[in-house]
Design a protein around this motif. Structure first.
Motif, PDB file in Angstrom:
ATOM      1  N   UNK A 182       0.849  -1.187   0.000  1.00  0.00           N
ATOM      2  CA  UNK A 182       0.000   0.000   0.000  1.00  0.00           C
ATOM      3  C   UNK A 182       0.879   1.230   0.000  1.00  0.00           C
ATOM      4  N   UNK A 183       0.681   2.103   0.977  1.00  0.00           N
ATOM      5  CA  UNK A 183       1.501   3.302   1.099  1.00  0.00           C
ATOM      6  C   UNK A 183       2.685   3.136   2.043  1.00  0.00           C
ATOM      7  N   UNK A 184       2.769   1.968   2.682  1.00  0.00           N
ATOM      8  CA  UNK A 184       3.825   1.730   3.664  1.00  0.00           C
ATOM      9  C   UNK A 184       4.994   1.005   3.011  1.00  0.00           C
ATOM     10  N   UNK A 185       6.164   1.649   3.005  1.00  0.00           N
ATOM     11  CA  UNK A 185       7.360   1.073   2.395  1.00  0.00           C
ATOM     12  C   UNK A 185       7.900  -0.096   3.236  1.00  0.00           C
ATOM     13  N   UNK A 186       8.563  -1.022   2.557  1.00  0.00           N
ATOM     14  CA  UNK A 186       9.181  -2.160   3.244  1.00  0.00           C
ATOM     15  C   UNK A 186      10.232  -1.684   4.236  1.00  0.00           C
ATOM     16  N   UNK A 187      10.971  -0.620   3.878  1.00  0.00           N
ATOM     17  CA  UNK A 187      11.981  -0.086   4.792  1.00  0.00           C
ATOM     18  C   UNK A 187      11.359   0.385   6.103  1.00  0.00           C
ATOM     19  N   UNK A 188      10.157   0.957   6.025  1.00  0.00           N
ATOM     20  CA  UNK A 188       9.456   1.390   7.239  1.00  0.00           C
ATOM     21  C   UNK A 188       9.055   0.185   8.083  1.00  0.00           C
ATOM     22  N   UNK A 189       8.594  -0.861   7.419  1.00  0.00           N
ATOM     23  CA  UNK A 189       8.193  -2.083   8.131  1.00  0.00           C
ATOM     24  C   UNK A 189       9.398  -2.720   8.818  1.00  0.00           C
ATOM     25  N   UNK A 190      10.517  -2.788   8.094  1.00  0.00           N
ATOM     26  CA  UNK A 190      11.733  -3.358   8.673  1.00  0.00           C
ATOM     27  C   UNK A 190      12.221  -2.532   9.864  1.00  0.00           C
ATOM     28  N   UNK A 191      12.114  -1.208   9.747  1.00  0.00           N
ATOM     29  CA  UNK A 191      12.502  -0.343  10.866  1.00  0.00           C
ATOM     30  C   UNK A 191      11.629  -0.614  12.087  1.00  0.00           C
ATOM     31  N   UNK A 192      10.325  -0.775  11.866  1.00  0.00           N
ATOM     32  CA  UNK A 192       9.414  -1.073  12.978  1.00  0.00           C
ATOM     33  C   UNK A 192       9.758  -2.406  13.632  1.00  0.00           C
ATOM     34  N   UNK A 193      10.152  -3.384  12.818  1.00  0.00           N
ATOM     35  CA  UNK A 193      10.518  -4.701  13.361  1.00  0.00           C
ATOM     36  C   UNK A 193      11.789  -4.603  14.212  1.00  0.00           C
ATOM     37  N   UNK A 194      12.765  -3.838  13.734  1.00  0.00           N
ATOM     38  CA  UNK A 194      14.006  -3.664  14.498  1.00  0.00           C
ATOM     39  C   UNK A 194      13.723  -2.911  15.802  1.00  0.00           C
ATOM     40  N   UNK A 195      12.887  -1.886  15.723  1.00  0.00           N
ATOM     41  CA  UNK A 195      12.515  -1.129  16.924  1.00  0.00           C
ATOM     42  C   UNK A 195      11.832  -2.044  17.941  1.00  0.00           C
ATOM     43  N   UNK A 196      10.898  -2.875  17.455  1.00  0.00           N
ATOM     44  CA  UNK A 196      10.180  -3.795  18.347  1.00  0.00           C
ATOM     45  C   UNK A 196      11.139  -4.800  18.978  1.00  0.00           C
ATOM     46  N   UNK A 197      12.070  -5.322  18.173  1.00  0.00           N
ATOM     47  CA  UNK A 197      13.018  -6.316  18.685  1.00  0.00           C
ATOM     48  C   UNK A 197      13.930  -5.726  19.756  1.00  0.00           C
ATOM     49  N   UNK A 198      14.441  -4.525  19.519  1.00  0.00           N
ATOM     50  CA  UNK A 198      15.326  -3.903  20.509  1.00  0.00           C
ATOM     51  C   UNK A 198      14.555  -3.491  21.760  1.00  0.00           C
ATOM     52  N   UNK A 199      13.308  -3.070  21.578  1.00  0.00           N
ATOM     53  CA  UNK A 199      12.484  -2.720  22.741  1.00  0.00           C
ATOM     54  C   UNK A 199      12.252  -3.951  23.617  1.00  0.00           C
ATOM     55  N   UNK A 200      11.934  -5.087  22.995  1.00  0.00           N
ATOM     56  CA  UNK A 200      11.726  -6.332  23.754  1.00  0.00           C
ATOM     57  C   UNK A 200      13.014  -6.746  24.449  1.00  0.00           C
ATOM     58  N   UNK A 201      14.127  -6.648  23.722  1.00  0.00           N
ATOM     59  CA  UNK A 201      15.423  -7.029  24.292  1.00  0.00           C
ATOM     60  C   UNK A 201      15.759  -6.178  25.516  1.00  0.00           C
ATOM     61  N   UNK A 202      15.457  -4.887  25.439  1.00  0.00           N
ATOM     62  CA  UNK A 202      15.816  -3.967  26.513  1.00  0.00           C
ATOM     63  C   UNK A 202      14.827  -3.992  27.670  1.00  0.00           C
ATOM     64  N   UNK A 203      13.560  -4.175  27.365  1.00  0.00           N
ATOM     65  CA  UNK A 203      12.518  -4.027  28.389  1.00  0.00           C
ATOM     66  C   UNK A 203      11.996  -5.339  28.958  1.00  0.00           C
ATOM     67  N   UNK A 204      12.070  -6.411  28.178  1.00  0.00           N
ATOM     68  CA  UNK A 204      11.444  -7.656  28.616  1.00  0.00           C
ATOM     69  C   UNK A 204      12.412  -8.819  28.781  1.00  0.00           C
ATOM     70  N   UNK A 205      13.653  -8.650  28.370  1.00  0.00           N
ATOM     71  CA  UNK A 205      14.629  -9.738  28.452  1.00  0.00           C
ATOM     72  C   UNK A 205      15.605  -9.505  29.601  1.00  0.00           C
ATOM     73  N   UNK A 206      16.182 -10.598  30.086  1.00  0.00           N
ATOM     74  CA  UNK A 206      17.179 -10.501  31.157  1.00  0.00           C
ATOM     75  C   UNK A 206      18.373  -9.667  30.715  1.00  0.00           C
ATOM     76  N   UNK A 207      18.728  -9.764  29.447  1.00  0.00           N
ATOM     77  CA  UNK A 207      19.863  -9.001  28.930  1.00  0.00           C
ATOM     78  C   UNK A 207      19.656  -7.501  29.149  1.00  0.00           C
TER      79      UNK A 207
END
Length: 339
Positions: A182-207
């Motif tokens: 649609x109007x959402x670029x793949x690069x934007x989707x990939x950025x959101x995935x990286x943001x979500x992954x780092x947020x989980x790593x920092x906020x929800x993981x022991x690491x």
């Protein structure tokens, strides 16, 4: 979240009930403002631009604005881990440029484009590990380490580029940076995935808890059994991989790569500015992924506002510099109040 939440409760005995006092209205207001951080000025600027320009509050402009910042966001959120750990990564721009060139070179040589991307990201990962080992094992200052690494990597990038701009015309490789749903670029989707992954790593993981503990008080973290070297090296490795992935996406988007890609976009300055303005402490132990994202988008709003309102870009640089001073000053002031 801060390292005080992890180590403070162990170190401090409970206060007697009679000694407890309610915080004043001023203290509560300061605390709320500290928690909200950059979100308050971000929302104020967003509302101001919404009324100042009819072109600002449109789906097309907002999606384009986010997509333009997608690669910067990837570098910023992964670099945030390093700053929380008490380090800094100045090699991100050079890694960003080299990895894009590696992917372009391999793809142009007939490699599968996705394998080329994987190899380029591994390059960034390895550079990050090297940075981490120099900082933790040889105990070289992270500022000097990553600055020296940046020079070395930039030189390698110049050799790989051969003094020219590398052109890539592989359709599958180009789709990575230009395809859209649609109007959402793949690069934007990939950025959101990286943001979500780092947020989980920092906020929800022991690491993540280890990272805050190491950044807040490295010696106390070591005495509590945390493997400090492993935690720091992992942070630098993730930062290197993030910069590499972002560099590949940029080359895929524009179809070419060059040795000065990172310096040309002032990547390191933008990333560090966004992280610091977002509220991550330069001394380590404090920070949040969402605050880094808001910090980067706040700078993007300033740029977008200057363009839409046809203002002189020189004042944009002045505003960004002033914001960094204010953010660092506020962090120092908060730390002094805690003593």
């Amino acid at each position: 979240m801060t390292s005080a939440n992890l180590l403070g409760k162990i170190a401090d005995p409970p206060e007697p009930a009679g000694d407890r006092h309610q915080p004043s209205l001023t203290d509560r207001a300061v605390n709320y403002a500290r928690q909200a951080g950059i979100l308050i000025p971000f929302l104020a600027l967003f509302i101001l631009l919404s009324f100042s320009s009819s072109s600002f509050l449109t789906t097309t402009n907002l999606l384009n604005l986010f997509d333009q910042q997608s690669t910067i966001l990837i570098v910023a959120v992964t670099s945030t881990l390093v700053l929380i750990a008490g380090g800094v990564d100045l090699s991100a721009g050079a890694v960003y440029a080299l990895s894009g060139l590696v992917a372009a070179k391999l793809t142009s040589s007939g490699w599968d484009p996705y394998l080329s991307v994987a190899v380029a990201v591994v390059f960034g990962l390895v550079i990050g590990i090297v940075n981490g080992l120099f900082v933790t094992v040889i105990h070289i200052n992270p500022l000097i380490t990553t600055l020296a690494t940046a020079y070395v990597v930039s030189g390698i990038a110049t050799i790989v580029a051969g003094g020219t701009v590398l052109i890539v015309d592989d359709e599958r490789f180009m789709q990575l940076g230009n395809a859209a749903f649609g109007q959402l670029k793949v690069t934007s989707i990939l950025a959101l995935l990286v943001i979500a992954a780092t947020w989980i790593l920092l906020s929800a993981a022991t690491y993540g808890r280890w990272l805050f503990a190491v950044g807040g008080n490295e010696e106390a973290a070591r005495l509590s059994g945390i493997r400090v070297t492993m935690v720091k090296v992992a942070a630098y490795a993730i930062s290197g991989a993030g910069a590499a992935f972002a560099g590949v996406l940029v080359v895929s988007r524009v179809g070419s790569g060059q040795a000065d890609q990172g310096a040309q976009n002032s990547l390191v300055f933008i990333v560090l500015a966004g992280i610091v303005i977002g509220g991550t402490s330069l001394l380590g132990g404090e920070g949040a992924i969402w605050k880094t994202c808001v910090g980067i988008m706040f700078l993007a709003l300033i740029t977008n506002g200057f363009v839409l309102l046809s203002l002189d870009s020189v004042y944009q640089q002045i505003a960004a510099g002033a914001l960094i001073i204010i953010a660092v000053g506020a962090d120092s002031w908060r730390r002094l109040r805690r003593r």
